[in-house]
Design an enzyme around this catalytic site. Structure first.
Site, short mmCIF file in Angstrom:
data_model
loop_
_atom_site.label_atom_id
_atom_site.label_comp_id
_atom_site.label_asym_id
_atom_site.label_seq_id
_atom_site.Cartn_x
_atom_site.Cartn_y
_atom_site.Cartn_z
N ARG A 147 0.86 -1.18 0.00
CA ARG A 147 0.00 0.00 0.00
C ARG A 147 0.90 1.23 0.00
NH1 ARG A 147 -3.87 2.66 4.74
NH2 ARG A 147 -4.94 4.10 3.32
N HIS A 148 0.39 2.32 -0.54
CA HIS A 148 1.13 3.59 -0.53
C HIS A 148 1.35 4.07 0.90
CE1 HIS A 148 -2.62 5.56 0.57
NE2 HIS A 148 -3.21 4.89 -0.41
N ARG A 163 -1.11 9.52 3.63
CA ARG A 163 -1.71 10.52 2.74
C ARG A 163 -2.62 11.44 3.54
NH1 ARG A 163 -6.97 9.15 2.54
NH2 ARG A 163 -7.60 6.96 2.36
N ASP A 212 -4.78 0.13 -0.04
CA ASP A 212 -5.22 -0.77 1.03
C ASP A 212 -6.21 -1.80 0.50
OD1 ASP A 212 -7.22 1.10 0.55
OD2 ASP A 212 -7.37 1.79 2.63
#
Length: 435
Positions: A48-49, A52, A293
């Site tokens: 996942r990134h 944010r 996610d």
């Protein structure tokens, strides 16, 4: 008495011998089932990134003014960049025997969804994975080097973002959401939905809507923002648990899993097969996916490895291919790095922590599409479509409209055909007969 004692001793020795034989037999069976530890030859990494900002703050959010944030909505923050820099360094340490210290395009391929925060996360991760050294140093003042990250527009991507249109999937999801099981669960949450809707200023009537709100509140907590008093009744619980369950919805049946994540699993297994057989060209060693996610949850749930939770920022799934030095077949091990320092090994259903590659393909054959594009098609007025949409007036009106149009077209075709057959003619029309 002495005879009796010797008899018990003899029975005890026999029992002990029998137990030893059984234990040796079990050990033998397990050694046959579990391949010996081998050499890592290839890995897929999906993460996942990083951290944010909220994608869309709720209307009554006291922190909805952009001035409270350092970047725009849904964008990677500095904390997110650093989190992936650290994950890249961790991956460098884990795969130091697999990867060279200098970058080469024939060794690694990086693919991201076409979203700013995932593209930036991939770049941050690569900064930790491949710090420039030797010939890679191109500016002594910059400890970074450019490495390509590949992507395609989301509407064309059925593999990673899984947003390419698939009517059969949409149909199956509507059917699942209309099931008694889902409806009863959704109904049990109505008091919570009413409470959060009234206080947030946004209508929330589904687990997914609750998950979006939980995500926003969680991000604000991570950034040390004080949450409104009303959130104490629902955050972190029960919103966290509702959000966790929401992640399983999109792949909660074999058909949903097959159509949503099947293309990704198929690509991973095919690449493993090509690597094991020497057919992978270029002969790379690492394939990296930068995603979301929901991507992490969908992959784990499709592989029947998902324990309900909200995948955190930089959550990482490691699918590793090993080759043994003996006659054993290559095997796959899967690990999940959540928030712990070391990844957790996962038990592949009916196969184990070291699953022979051929066996793994059999375990997941039901969720691997033969032809995804074809399977995504929905037959005109299919029964499944009718069952899914009859509950809504909009769907029923659409079905009636399409049916009416189809009948009219058939009637017009029959009328035209009868006119030609009857030899109808006037000043402008005549029947043509070919010899």
């Amino acid at each position: 008495m002495l005879v009796s004692c010797d008899h018990r001793s003899s029975n005890g020795s026999m029992l002990l011998s029998a137990l030893i034989v059984i234990l040796l037999h079990i050990t033998c069976i397990r050694s046959q089932q579990e391949p010996q530890e081998g050499e890592l030859i290839f890995a897929h990494v999906l993460y996942r990134h990083g951290d944010r900002t909220p994608v869309d703050p709720y209307p009554n959010d006291p922190w909805k003014d952009p001035s409270h944030w350092t970047t725009g909505w849904g964008q990677l923050t500095n904390a997110g960049k650093h989190r992936h820099l650290e994950l890249g360094r961790w991956l460098r340490n884990r795969y130091q025997g697999l990867l060279q210290t200098t970058y080469t395009n024939n060794e690694i391929y990086v693919r991201s969804t076409d979203v700013d925060r995932t593209l930036m996360s991939a770049e941050s991760n690569l900064a930790g994975l491949y710090p420039p050294n030797g010939a890679d140093v191109w500016d002594s003042a910059i400890q970074w080097q450019p490495i390509p990250v590949h992507t395609i527009p989301e509407p064309l991507d059925e593999v990673l973002s899984a947003r390419k249109p698939c009517p059969a999937y949409d149909n199956a999801l509507r059917k699942y959401k209309s099931s008694d099981e889902f409806q009863q669960y959704n109904k049990s949450l109505e008091p919570i939905f009413q409470y959060v809707s009234a206080n947030s200023g946004r209508k929330i009537d589904s687990p997914t809507g609750a998950q979006f709100l939980y995500s926003c509140l969680h991000i604000e907590t991570l950034n040390n923002f004080t949450l409104p008093e009303w959130t104490k009744k629902v955050y972190p619980e029960p919103l966290r648990s509702i959000g966790a369950r929401a992640f399983a919805i999109k792949t909660n049946t074999p058909q949903l899993a097959r159509l949503k994540t099947g293309p990704l699993v198929k690509e991973i297994l095919q690449r493993f097969q090509d690597k094991a057989s020497g057919k992978l060209k270029p002969d790379r060693k690492l394939w990296m996916y930068s995603a979301h996610d929901v991507t992490v949850a969908n992959l784990l749930n499709t592989l029947q490895l998902f324990e309900l939770h909200n995948p955190p920022f930089a959550a990482c799934v490691l699918l590793e291919l090993y080759r043994t030095g003996n006659s054993n077949a290559p095997y796959v091990s899967i690990y999940y790095k959540n928030t712990t320092a070391e990844p957790e090994p996962l038990y592949i259903p009916n196969c184990g922590q070291r699953c022979p590659l051929d066996q793994m393909s059999k375990v997941y054959q039901d969720i691997i599409p033969d032809n995804w594009q074809h399977e995504c098609q929905v037959p005109f007025l299919s029964l499944t479509y009718v069952e899914a949409d009859m509950r809504s007036s909009t769907g029923l009106i659409g079905i009636i409209f399409l049916t009416t149009v189809a009948i009219l077209l058939v009637l017009l075709g029959l009328m035209a055909y009868r006119k030609r057959r009857s030899g109808y003619h006037n000043d402008k029309w005549y029947l043509r007969i070919d010899g």
